[in-house]
Design an enzyme around this catalytic site. Structure first.
Site, PDB file in Angstrom:
ATOM      1  N   GLU A 151      -6.048  16.555  25.784  1.00 50.48           N
ATOM      2  CA  GLU A 151      -6.116  15.089  25.710  1.00 50.48           C
ATOM      3  C   GLU A 151      -7.491  14.543  25.297  1.00 50.48           C
ATOM      4  O   GLU A 151      -8.058  13.704  25.993  1.00 50.48           O
ATOM      5  CB  GLU A 151      -5.674  14.490  27.055  1.00 50.48           C
ATOM      6  CG  GLU A 151      -4.293  14.975  27.463  1.00 50.48           C
ATOM      7  CD  GLU A 151      -3.853  14.503  28.844  1.00 50.48           C
ATOM      8  OE1 GLU A 151      -4.606  13.786  29.508  1.00 50.48           O
ATOM      9  OE2 GLU A 151      -2.731  14.872  29.243  1.00 50.48           O
ATOM     10  N   GLU A 257       5.258  19.355  26.942  1.00 50.63           N
ATOM     11  CA  GLU A 257       5.474  18.846  28.316  1.00 50.63           C
ATOM     12  C   GLU A 257       6.637  17.859  28.323  1.00 50.63           C
ATOM     13  O   GLU A 257       6.551  16.766  28.909  1.00 50.63           O
ATOM     14  CB  GLU A 257       4.189  18.179  28.833  1.00 50.63           C
ATOM     15  CG  GLU A 257       2.987  19.097  28.831  1.00 50.63           C
ATOM     16  CD  GLU A 257       1.696  18.460  29.342  1.00 50.63           C
ATOM     17  OE1 GLU A 257       1.740  17.406  30.006  1.00 50.63           O
ATOM     18  OE2 GLU A 257       0.618  19.037  29.071  1.00 50.63           O
TER      19      GLU A 257
END
Ligand code: 9MR
Length: 345
Positions: A151, A257
């Site tokens: 991220e 995810e």
């Protein structure tokens, strides 16, 4: 599956020759996927016989949900603890599964040890490299790949996120992490993982320009991870477009995810009915679009939790309304969205 006793899996039932209709057993999800199908896992779930049996039956690969992160491994004095993630690796080995390392460097996690070194750049950089080296070395031969940096991009796509790593090492914190990881385990696929790439084209563009820069600089980067934590109101086509854009780099792609929240789409209202069809269509889109990638670029697809009750959306700190973002319901039955998903793989 809900009726299975401790330690018994669907595979065992079919091995006993009992028909699917009689037992409620279903074909292993992984048998539908020509690429590794993964799920996240925590040691706290390992004592639940239904969870363990279902995980063993349906998945090829486990990603530790949080126990391979710095928040667990790194102690304030700089020492490392591996007991919990080692248990996940051992369980995976027992079931013939592989493990994905998640995650080495994340803006959201640093810890006292690194905070204290902040004023001393050489010592900080040495400790940063050593953390990556030592964790990677511990798991050489046990993991299929590592999310090295997680991220890194701001949601508006304007820049990299600020974090301790960037504050001390500058933008080079990313390249340094990949170089250190590659030195520790040259055979290990190294992944760059981010989220909301389907929501924000500007973020996706910035992510891809980071990737291009890394490849131009010769940084060892092998796989792009797109988390795909989405809500059921995501416009159709966004997942497909994102996978296509990422795959245009020629790198392998991890859909890393996946979950599709009804609660987020319904803005926490109690009634999800307007979003169920959309969730169904999005699960189909994710499966179809991933399956349509060239097989050489299919690193794998990971679902972020087994049953609805296992989802991070249903943890205590996420409010009282129960979400239904996953493929299996609380009783362990494959839901209609789960059936649609596997059919589309
Ligand atoms: O689902 C994970 C939750 O159990 C952890 O408490 C949390 C912090 O470690 O991380 C969650 O997983 C996140 C993942 O590591 C990175 N992408 C977003 C996921 C959901 O927040």
């Amino acid at each position: 599956m809900a009726a299975l006793g401790a330690g018994m899996g669907a595979a065992l039932l079919s091995a006993c020759g009992r028909g699917e209709a009689a037992t409620g057993a279903i074909a292993p999800l992984k048998s539908h996927a020509p690429f590794p199908l993964g799920v996240c896992a925590m040691t706290a779930q390992m004592g639940d016989p239904q969870w363990a049996a279902m995980i063993a039956t349906h998945f090829d690969r486990l990603t530790p949900e949080w126990e391979m992160k710095m928040e667990y491994i790194l102690q304030p004095d700089g020492s490392l603890r591996f007991d919990a993630p080692d248990r996940i690796v051992q369980q995976a080995r027992n079931y013939g599964q592989s493990v994905l390392g998640h995650t080495l460097i994340w803006y959201a996690q640093d810890g006292d040890y690194f905070q204290k070194l902040k004023g001393n750049r050489p010592a900080f950089e040495a400790a940063y490299r050593a953390y990556i080296r030592d964790v990677m070395t511990h798991y050489i031969g046990s993991v299929d790949g590592w999310d090295v940096v997680n991220e890194p991009i701001l949601d508006d796509g304007s820049d990299l996120r600020d974090c301790l790593w960037r504050e001390v090492l500058g933008d080079a914190y990313i390249d340094i992490a990949y170089q250190a990881a590659h030195e520790a385990d040259p055979a290990c696929p190294l992944i760059l993982n981010d989220y909301n790439l389907e929501y924000y084209p500007a973020k996706r563009k910035r992510f891809l320009s980071l990737v291009e820069g890394m490849l131009t600089r010769g940084v060892p980067l092998h796989v792009l991870g797109t988390q795909t934590h989405i809500a059921a109101d995501l416009p159709r086509g966004a997942i497909r477009e994102t996978l296509r854009d990422l795959a245009a780099t020629g790198l392998k792609i991890h859909l890393s995810e996946l979950d599709i929240s009804l609660k987020e789409a319904a803005k926490n209202a109690l009634d999800f009915k307007d979003y169920r069809d959309a969730q169904h269509a999005l699960y189909e889109e994710a499966a179809e679009a991933y399956a349509a990638l060239p097989s050489a670029q299919q690193f794998g697809l990971t679902i972020w939790g087994l049953r609805d009750k296992d989802s991070w959306y249903n943890r205590k700190d996420r409010g009282l309304i129960a979400d239904e973002p996953l493929l299996f319901d609380d009783a362990g039955q494959l839901k209609p969205v789960g059936q649609a998903f596997v059919k589309a793989l």
